[in-house]
Write a protein that holds these residues in place. Sequence first.
Motif, PDB file in Angstrom:
ATOM      1  N   ILE A  91       0.840  -1.206   0.000  1.00  0.00           N
ATOM      2  CA  ILE A  91       0.000   0.000   0.000  1.00  0.00           C
ATOM      3  C   ILE A  91       0.873   1.253   0.000  1.00  0.00           C
ATOM      4  O   ILE A  91       0.621   2.202  -0.744  1.00  0.00           O
ATOM      5  N   PHE A  92       1.926   1.256   0.834  1.00  0.00           N
ATOM      6  CA  PHE A  92       2.830   2.406   0.911  1.00  0.00           C
ATOM      7  C   PHE A  92       3.487   2.682  -0.438  1.00  0.00           C
ATOM      8  O   PHE A  92       3.556   3.835  -0.878  1.00  0.00           O
ATOM      9  N   VAL A  93       3.965   1.652  -1.093  1.00  0.00           N
ATOM     10  CA  VAL A  93       4.617   1.821  -2.394  1.00  0.00           C
ATOM     11  C   VAL A  93       3.611   2.283  -3.445  1.00  0.00           C
ATOM     12  O   VAL A  93       3.903   3.178  -4.248  1.00  0.00           O
ATOM     13  N   ALA A  94       2.405   1.714  -3.445  1.00  0.00           N
ATOM     14  CA  ALA A  94       1.379   2.131  -4.405  1.00  0.00           C
ATOM     15  C   ALA A  94       1.006   3.595  -4.215  1.00  0.00           C
ATOM     16  O   ALA A  94       0.902   4.354  -5.193  1.00  0.00           O
ATOM     17  N   VAL A  95       0.824   4.012  -2.973  1.00  0.00           N
ATOM     18  CA  VAL A  95       0.506   5.416  -2.696  1.00  0.00           C
ATOM     19  C   VAL A  95       1.673   6.308  -3.103  1.00  0.00           C
ATOM     20  O   VAL A  95       1.472   7.391  -3.669  1.00  0.00           O
ATOM     21  N   SER A  96       2.894   5.856  -2.860  1.00  0.00           N
ATOM     22  CA  SER A  96       4.073   6.629  -3.253  1.00  0.00           C
ATOM     23  C   SER A  96       4.131   6.814  -4.765  1.00  0.00           C
ATOM     24  O   SER A  96       4.448   7.902  -5.245  1.00  0.00           O
ATOM     25  N   ILE A  97       3.810   5.769  -5.510  1.00  0.00           N
ATOM     26  CA  ILE A  97       3.809   5.872  -6.971  1.00  0.00           C
ATOM     27  C   ILE A  97       2.762   6.876  -7.429  1.00  0.00           C
ATOM     28  O   ILE A  97       3.019   7.722  -8.297  1.00  0.00           O
ATOM     29  N   VAL A  98       1.574   6.828  -6.830  1.00  0.00           N
ATOM     30  CA  VAL A  98       0.511   7.768  -7.195  1.00  0.00           C
ATOM     31  C   VAL A  98       0.934   9.197  -6.877  1.00  0.00           C
ATOM     32  O   VAL A  98       0.748  10.115  -7.695  1.00  0.00           O
ATOM     33  N   VAL A  99       1.515   9.406  -5.705  1.00  0.00           N
ATOM     34  CA  VAL A  99       1.957  10.750  -5.321  1.00  0.00           C
ATOM     35  C   VAL A  99       3.063  11.237  -6.256  1.00  0.00           C
ATOM     36  O   VAL A  99       3.051  12.405  -6.680  1.00  0.00           O
ATOM     37  N   LEU A 100       3.993  10.369  -6.595  1.00  0.00           N
ATOM     38  CA  LEU A 100       5.059  10.758  -7.523  1.00  0.00           C
ATOM     39  C   LEU A 100       4.497  11.101  -8.897  1.00  0.00           C
ATOM     40  O   LEU A 100       4.949  12.051  -9.541  1.00  0.00           O
ATOM     41  N   ARG A 101       3.499  10.343  -9.362  1.00  0.00           N
ATOM     42  CA  ARG A 101       2.868  10.624 -10.663  1.00  0.00           C
ATOM     43  C   ARG A 101       2.165  11.971 -10.645  1.00  0.00           C
ATOM     44  O   ARG A 101       2.254  12.746 -11.592  1.00  0.00           O
ATOM     45  N   GLY A 161       4.380  14.894 -10.940  1.00  0.00           N
ATOM     46  CA  GLY A 161       5.037  15.038 -12.228  1.00  0.00           C
ATOM     47  C   GLY A 161       6.460  14.519 -12.259  1.00  0.00           C
ATOM     48  O   GLY A 161       7.250  14.910 -13.119  1.00  0.00           O
ATOM     49  N   VAL A 162       6.811  13.644 -11.352  1.00  0.00           N
ATOM     50  CA  VAL A 162       8.158  13.084 -11.298  1.00  0.00           C
ATOM     51  C   VAL A 162       8.320  12.064 -12.428  1.00  0.00           C
ATOM     52  O   VAL A 162       7.450  11.218 -12.648  1.00  0.00           O
ATOM     53  N   LEU A 163       9.433  12.179 -13.146  1.00  0.00           N
ATOM     54  CA  LEU A 163       9.706  11.216 -14.205  1.00  0.00           C
ATOM     55  C   LEU A 163      10.059   9.868 -13.600  1.00  0.00           C
ATOM     56  O   LEU A 163      10.665   9.790 -12.540  1.00  0.00           O
ATOM     57  N   TYR A 164       9.718   8.809 -14.292  1.00  0.00           N
ATOM     58  CA  TYR A 164      10.020   7.435 -13.888  1.00  0.00           C
ATOM     59  C   TYR A 164       9.475   7.114 -12.494  1.00  0.00           C
ATOM     60  O   TYR A 164      10.158   6.547 -11.656  1.00  0.00           O
ATOM     61  N   SER A 165       8.241   7.460 -12.262  1.00  0.00           N
ATOM     62  CA  SER A 165       7.661   7.261 -10.929  1.00  0.00           C
ATOM     63  C   SER A 165       7.469   5.778 -10.600  1.00  0.00           C
ATOM     64  O   SER A 165       7.601   5.388  -9.436  1.00  0.00           O
ATOM     65  N   PHE A 166       7.178   4.949 -11.584  1.00  0.00           N
ATOM     66  CA  PHE A 166       7.004   3.523 -11.304  1.00  0.00           C
ATOM     67  C   PHE A 166       8.315   2.878 -10.877  1.00  0.00           C
ATOM     68  O   PHE A 166       8.364   2.112  -9.922  1.00  0.00           O
ATOM     69  N   SER A 167       9.392   3.191 -11.608  1.00  0.00           N
ATOM     70  CA  SER A 167      10.681   2.613 -11.235  1.00  0.00           C
ATOM     71  C   SER A 167      11.155   3.151  -9.889  1.00  0.00           C
ATOM     72  O   SER A 167      11.784   2.421  -9.118  1.00  0.00           O
ATOM     73  N   LYS A 168      10.837   4.398  -9.581  1.00  0.00           N
ATOM     74  CA  LYS A 168      11.195   4.928  -8.263  1.00  0.00           C
ATOM     75  C   LYS A 168      10.379   4.263  -7.170  1.00  0.00           C
ATOM     76  O   LYS A 168      10.875   4.041  -6.066  1.00  0.00           O
ATOM     77  N   GLY A 169       9.139   3.915  -7.461  1.00  0.00           N
ATOM     78  CA  GLY A 169       8.329   3.163  -6.509  1.00  0.00           C
ATOM     79  C   GLY A 169       8.881   1.770  -6.276  1.00  0.00           C
ATOM     80  O   GLY A 169       8.907   1.274  -5.143  1.00  0.00           O
TER      81      GLY A 169
END
Length: 114
Positions: A9-19, A22-30
């Motif tokens: 859940i933490f990683v999924a929320v982090s990916i959404v927040v990064l997206r 407007g952070v590039l490569y948000s999935f790989s950063k997640g």
Amino acid sequence: MIFLFVCIIFVAVSIVVLRKAGVLYSFSKGVALAAGISLLAVACLAQNYTQSLIPEANDGIAISNQIAYWIIGEDGWSHDLFLNIFNQSIFITGIIIILYPVILVAESKFSSKA
């Protein structure tokens, strides 16, 4: 098990927040964040397993840190249980680390087409 669910859940929320930011490569950063959390869990489970091998340290068998307690829980403690959970966490961490470059390459190719 609850710890794994919370981490997902933490990683999924982090990916959404990064997206949204407007952070590039948000999935790989997640996925990199998941790898970091998983490495922390492996270290805590390794410490817990090795400390359980020294019965004098704990007057028997015990959980030696809070993160290992969150992962293992309260029931059925044994050296075999600690070893099995440690081995599972190494396997999961290996998969996450292998997935990181794959996701990074796929994400970079997908974002360059957009």
